[in-house]
Design an enzyme around this catalytic site. Structure first.
Site, PDB file in Angstrom:
ATOM      1  N   PHE A  11       3.016  -3.985  -4.276  1.00  0.00           N
ATOM      2  CA  PHE A  11       3.200  -5.097  -3.413  1.00  0.00           C
ATOM      3  C   PHE A  11       3.884  -6.250  -3.888  1.00  0.00           C
ATOM      4  O   PHE A  11       5.101  -6.787  -3.676  1.00  0.00           O
ATOM      5  CB  PHE A  11       1.970  -5.298  -2.384  1.00  0.00           C
ATOM      6  CG  PHE A  11       1.775  -6.519  -1.843  1.00  0.00           C
ATOM      7  CD1 PHE A  11       2.968  -6.872  -0.659  1.00  0.00           C
ATOM      8  CD2 PHE A  11       0.711  -7.429  -1.785  1.00  0.00           C
ATOM      9  CE1 PHE A  11       2.814  -8.057   0.119  1.00  0.00           C
ATOM     10  CE2 PHE A  11       0.775  -8.425  -0.763  1.00  0.00           C
ATOM     11  CZ  PHE A  11       1.614  -8.837  -0.214  1.00  0.00           C
ATOM     12  N   THR A 133      -6.527 -12.217 -10.547  1.00  0.00           N
ATOM     13  CA  THR A 133      -7.297 -12.504  -9.121  1.00  0.00           C
ATOM     14  C   THR A 133      -8.263 -13.572  -9.128  1.00  0.00           C
ATOM     15  O   THR A 133      -8.941 -13.790 -10.183  1.00  0.00           O
ATOM     16  CB  THR A 133      -7.830 -11.132  -8.395  1.00  0.00           C
ATOM     17  OG1 THR A 133      -8.488 -11.545  -7.370  1.00  0.00           O
ATOM     18  CG2 THR A 133      -8.640 -10.652  -9.389  1.00  0.00           C
ATOM     19  N   ASP A 134      -8.237 -14.370  -8.277  1.00  0.00           N
ATOM     20  CA  ASP A 134      -9.488 -15.450  -7.934  1.00  0.00           C
ATOM     21  C   ASP A 134     -10.933 -14.669  -7.621  1.00  0.00           C
ATOM     22  O   ASP A 134     -11.670 -15.570  -7.940  1.00  0.00           O
ATOM     23  CB  ASP A 134      -9.275 -16.248  -6.880  1.00  0.00           C
ATOM     24  CG  ASP A 134      -9.197 -15.767  -5.355  1.00  0.00           C
ATOM     25  OD1 ASP A 134      -9.093 -14.635  -5.147  1.00  0.00           O
ATOM     26  OD2 ASP A 134      -9.145 -16.274  -4.444  1.00  0.00           O
ATOM     27  N   GLU A 135     -10.865 -13.452  -7.691  1.00  0.00           N
ATOM     28  CA  GLU A 135     -11.917 -12.823  -7.301  1.00  0.00           C
ATOM     29  C   GLU A 135     -13.019 -12.550  -8.774  1.00  0.00           C
ATOM     30  O   GLU A 135     -14.263 -12.394  -8.598  1.00  0.00           O
ATOM     31  CB  GLU A 135     -11.995 -11.299  -6.626  1.00  0.00           C
ATOM     32  CG  GLU A 135     -11.085 -11.277  -5.525  1.00  0.00           C
ATOM     33  CD  GLU A 135     -11.186  -9.858  -4.791  1.00  0.00           C
ATOM     34  OE1 GLU A 135     -11.934  -9.051  -4.869  1.00  0.00           O
ATOM     35  OE2 GLU A 135      -9.786  -9.714  -3.994  1.00  0.00           O
ATOM     36  N   TYR A 158     -13.777  -3.644  -8.882  1.00  0.00           N
ATOM     37  CA  TYR A 158     -12.511  -4.172  -8.892  1.00  0.00           C
ATOM     38  C   TYR A 158     -12.263  -5.594  -9.688  1.00  0.00           C
ATOM     39  O   TYR A 158     -11.720  -5.606 -10.656  1.00  0.00           O
ATOM     40  CB  TYR A 158     -11.631  -4.496  -7.513  1.00  0.00           C
ATOM     41  CG  TYR A 158     -10.555  -5.412  -7.714  1.00  0.00           C
ATOM     42  CD1 TYR A 158      -9.461  -4.715  -8.322  1.00  0.00           C
ATOM     43  CD2 TYR A 158     -10.381  -6.488  -7.077  1.00  0.00           C
ATOM     44  CE1 TYR A 158      -8.029  -5.606  -8.563  1.00  0.00           C
ATOM     45  CE2 TYR A 158      -9.350  -7.312  -7.033  1.00  0.00           C
ATOM     46  CZ  TYR A 158      -8.297  -6.928  -7.769  1.00  0.00           C
ATOM     47  OH  TYR A 158      -7.151  -7.672  -7.923  1.00  0.00           O
ATOM     48  N   LYS A 162     -10.961  -6.499 -13.449  1.00  0.00           N
ATOM     49  CA  LYS A 162      -9.940  -7.667 -13.599  1.00  0.00           C
ATOM     50  C   LYS A 162     -10.223  -8.779 -14.682  1.00  0.00           C
ATOM     51  O   LYS A 162      -9.599  -9.095 -15.331  1.00  0.00           O
ATOM     52  CB  LYS A 162      -9.317  -8.317 -12.574  1.00  0.00           C
ATOM     53  CG  LYS A 162      -8.685  -7.348 -11.515  1.00  0.00           C
ATOM     54  CD  LYS A 162      -7.369  -6.895 -12.027  1.00  0.00           C
ATOM     55  CE  LYS A 162      -6.317  -7.907 -12.078  1.00  0.00           C
ATOM     56  NZ  LYS A 162      -5.027  -7.636 -12.557  1.00  0.00           N
TER      57      LYS A 162
HETATM   58  P1  NAD Z   1      -0.531  -2.587  -5.464  1.00  0.00           P
HETATM   59  O1  NAD Z   1      -1.794  -1.923  -5.644  1.00  0.00           O
HETATM   60  O2  NAD Z   1       0.321  -2.996  -4.430  1.00  0.00           O
HETATM   61  O3  NAD Z   1       0.417  -2.428  -6.878  1.00  0.00           O
HETATM   62  C1  NAD Z   1      -0.269  -1.980  -8.022  1.00  0.00           C
HETATM   63  C2  NAD Z   1       1.116  -1.213  -8.606  1.00  0.00           C
HETATM   64  O4  NAD Z   1       0.560  -0.576  -9.913  1.00  0.00           O
HETATM   65  C3  NAD Z   1       1.338   0.169  -8.020  1.00  0.00           C
HETATM   66  O5  NAD Z   1       3.049   0.118  -7.907  1.00  0.00           O
HETATM   67  C4  NAD Z   1       1.058   1.267  -8.953  1.00  0.00           C
HETATM   68  O6  NAD Z   1       1.828   2.422  -8.776  1.00  0.00           O
HETATM   69  C5  NAD Z   1       1.013   0.776 -10.508  1.00  0.00           C
HETATM   70  N1  NAD Z   1       0.075   1.193 -11.059  1.00  0.00           N
HETATM   71  C6  NAD Z   1      -1.216   1.442 -11.083  1.00  0.00           C
HETATM   72  N2  NAD Z   1      -1.811   1.974 -12.203  1.00  0.00           N
HETATM   73  C7  NAD Z   1      -0.788   2.220 -12.802  1.00  0.00           C
HETATM   74  C8  NAD Z   1      -0.543   2.573 -14.444  1.00  0.00           C
HETATM   75  N3  NAD Z   1      -1.827   3.287 -14.857  1.00  0.00           N
HETATM   76  N4  NAD Z   1       0.330   2.495 -15.029  1.00  0.00           N
HETATM   77  C9  NAD Z   1       1.594   1.908 -14.473  1.00  0.00           C
HETATM   78  N5  NAD Z   1       1.556   1.441 -13.073  1.00  0.00           N
HETATM   79  C10 NAD Z   1       0.511   1.658 -12.557  1.00  0.00           C
HETATM   80  O7  NAD Z   1      -1.196  -4.118  -6.348  1.00  0.00           O
HETATM   81  P2  NAD Z   1      -0.583  -5.647  -5.888  1.00  0.00           P
HETATM   82  O8  NAD Z   1      -1.342  -5.901  -4.550  1.00  0.00           O
HETATM   83  O9  NAD Z   1       0.757  -5.673  -5.770  1.00  0.00           O
HETATM   84  O10 NAD Z   1      -1.393  -6.459  -7.088  1.00  0.00           O
HETATM   85  C11 NAD Z   1      -0.629  -6.464  -8.306  1.00  0.00           C
HETATM   86  C12 NAD Z   1      -1.317  -7.470  -9.383  1.00  0.00           C
HETATM   87  O11 NAD Z   1      -1.705  -8.605  -8.826  1.00  0.00           O
HETATM   88  C13 NAD Z   1      -2.806  -6.634  -9.767  1.00  0.00           C
HETATM   89  O12 NAD Z   1      -2.893  -6.948 -10.964  1.00  0.00           O
HETATM   90  C14 NAD Z   1      -3.687  -7.598  -9.015  1.00  0.00           C
HETATM   91  O13 NAD Z   1      -5.100  -7.572  -9.549  1.00  0.00           O
HETATM   92  C15 NAD Z   1      -3.196  -8.935  -9.010  1.00  0.00           C
HETATM   93  N6  NAD Z   1      -3.471  -9.436  -7.578  1.00  0.00           N
HETATM   94  C16 NAD Z   1      -3.368  -9.207  -6.437  1.00  0.00           C
HETATM   95  C17 NAD Z   1      -3.887  -9.724  -5.350  1.00  0.00           C
HETATM   96  C18 NAD Z   1      -3.381  -9.338  -3.906  1.00  0.00           C
HETATM   97  O14 NAD Z   1      -3.827 -10.060  -2.952  1.00  0.00           O
HETATM   98  N7  NAD Z   1      -2.899  -8.344  -3.621  1.00  0.00           N
HETATM   99  C19 NAD Z   1      -4.247 -11.091  -5.239  1.00  0.00           C
HETATM  100  C20 NAD Z   1      -4.258 -11.576  -6.740  1.00  0.00           C
HETATM  101  C21 NAD Z   1      -3.859 -10.939  -7.686  1.00  0.00           C
END
Ligand code: NAD
Length: 349
Positions: A11, A133-135, A158, A162
């Site tokens: 995403f 993440t803020d979590e 999770y 992180k």
């Molecule tokens: P997501 O789950 O949509 O996407 C994660 C991506 O990582 C996917 O494309 C997946 O195929 C890939 N992936 C997973 N395991 C893998 C591996 N072993 N090797 C290579 N690729 C791998 O996640 P997101 O929501 O886009 O979040 C992205 C980052 O931002 C994460 O690190 C998450 O912790 C952080 N984050 C997310 C949010 C949120 O609200 N979604 C908020 C703060 C931080």
């Protein structure tokens, strides 16, 4: 510059790649394992660019990750690959430990080895951004805010995975001098979010005429940030962030979950009217085990020091998002096909 983005088919990673290809002249190398959450369909608008490459690689595979560094000689690594869904981490934590902790360790080690072999100029300009993440800060009461100094207190599998990866990234800066930066961001929403997270689940359940599940009483509070604002913030940190520093990123949009659900229902009443109101589909379900009550970010450091602030308000962002899902049902079908049918996850049973 050559920018490696891990998790670029997810995403936020796909929003970041679309931003980089559209708004900069840099080359982007997307490293993604393509788990259930990774979909190249999210990158169709940039896939034809000669500045975009894709490598299907698991970040836990040290040999393959080293090959990426050798093949592309990147100037920047933006690390987003992760298992990202709290509910899935409750049902099965092993993948979270593997990708989020072991995978980050593999990436840091490979980056360190590569960086130590660079000449002085390239070594000084190299950047490794760890996206988090803020979590990791735990759960707040009614009034306070997470700052960069808030002590870590993660509560879910999770967030604890992180938190571990944040500690590793920080240790590689202090111990080896690897040019690391860390960001901790609030809940993102926007187009191309896999329909397991609150906002797309509510939109899709509402449109399908099914019960819209709200955990507990819906009074948990989250701070919502539009995903394109996050992408801009991450690039600002690469361009201007101070090495070894942490930057909190947030949207100044604190909302109770139930208020988010009401906003979506009311917007759908306007956009796709039907006889009964969408709010009537709301169904309160058993709460998530260990559900953190409130997250809220103090994002004043990144605004003060790097001049970043969100451009989208929740009102405009949620409308864009709902309109995007209405127009992109083929994307929803492509990414959920055989994969996931919006069932409840994370009950801990
Ligand atoms: P997501 O789950 O949509 O996407 C994660 C991506 O990582 C996917 O494309 C997946 O195929 C890939 N992936 C997973 N395991 C893998 C591996 N072993 N090797 C290579 N690729 C791998 O996640 P997101 O929501 O886009 O979040 C992205 C980052 O931002 C994460 O690190 C998450 O912790 C952080 N984050 C997310 C949010 C949120 O609200 N979604 C908020 C703060 C931080």
């Amino acid at each position: 510059m050559k920018v490696v983005v891990t998790g670029g088919a997810g995403f936020i990673g796909s929003a970041l790649i679309r931003f980089l290809i559209t708004n900069t002249n840099h080359e982007v190398i997307n490293i993604d394992k393509l788990t259930y959450a990774g979909h190249l369909e999210s990158l169709e608008s940039v896939a034809e660019s000669d500045r975009y490459s894709f490598e299907q690689v698991d970040i836990c595979d040290g040999k393959e990750v080293e090959k990426i560094f050798e093949k592309y000689s990147p100037n920047v690594v933006m690390h987003l690959a992760a298992e990202s869904h709290v509910d899935r981490s409750i049902d099965g934590s092993a993948e979270f430990i593997k990708t989020n902790i072991v995978g980050t360790h593999v990436l840091l080690e490979s980056a360190k080895k590569y960086w130590l072999g660079l000449d002085k100029e390239n070594a000084e300009s190299f950047r490794f951004l760890h996206v988090s993440t803020d979590e990791v800060y735990g759960s707040l009461g009614d009034n306070d805010l997470f700052t960069e100094e808030t002590a870590y207190d993660p509560r879910s599998p999770y967030s604890s995975s992180k938190a571990s990866s944040d500690h590793l990234a920080r240790a590689w800066y202090h111990t080896y001098g690897l040019p690391v930066l860390i960001t901790n961001c609030s809940n993102n929403y926007g187009p191309f979010q896999f329909p397991e997270k609150l906002i797309p689940v509510v939109i899709l359940k509402a449109l399908q005429g099914e019960n819209i599940p709200v955990y507990g009483k819906g009074d948990n509070v989250r701070d919502w940030l539009y995903v394109d604002d996050h992408a801009r913030a991450l690039w600002r940190v690469i361009e201007q962030g101070k090495l070894g520093e942490t930057y909190n990123i947030g949207g100044h949009n604190e909302k109770k979950n139930l208020d988010v659900v009401h906003t979506i229902c009311d917007t759908l009443d306007e956009l796709v009217p039907k006889e009964a109101k969408y709010r009537e589909q709301i169904s309160f379900v058993t709460d998530r085990p260990g559900h953190d009550f409130r997250y809220a970010i103090d994002a004043s450091k990144i605004e003060r020091e790097l001049g970043w602030k969100p451009e989208e308000t929740f009102e405009t962002g949620i409308k864009n998002t709902i309109e995007w899902y209405l127009k992109n049902m083929d994307w929803v079908e492509a990414v959920t096909d055989k994969n996931y049918n919006l069932e409840r996850l994370g009950t801990g049973k």
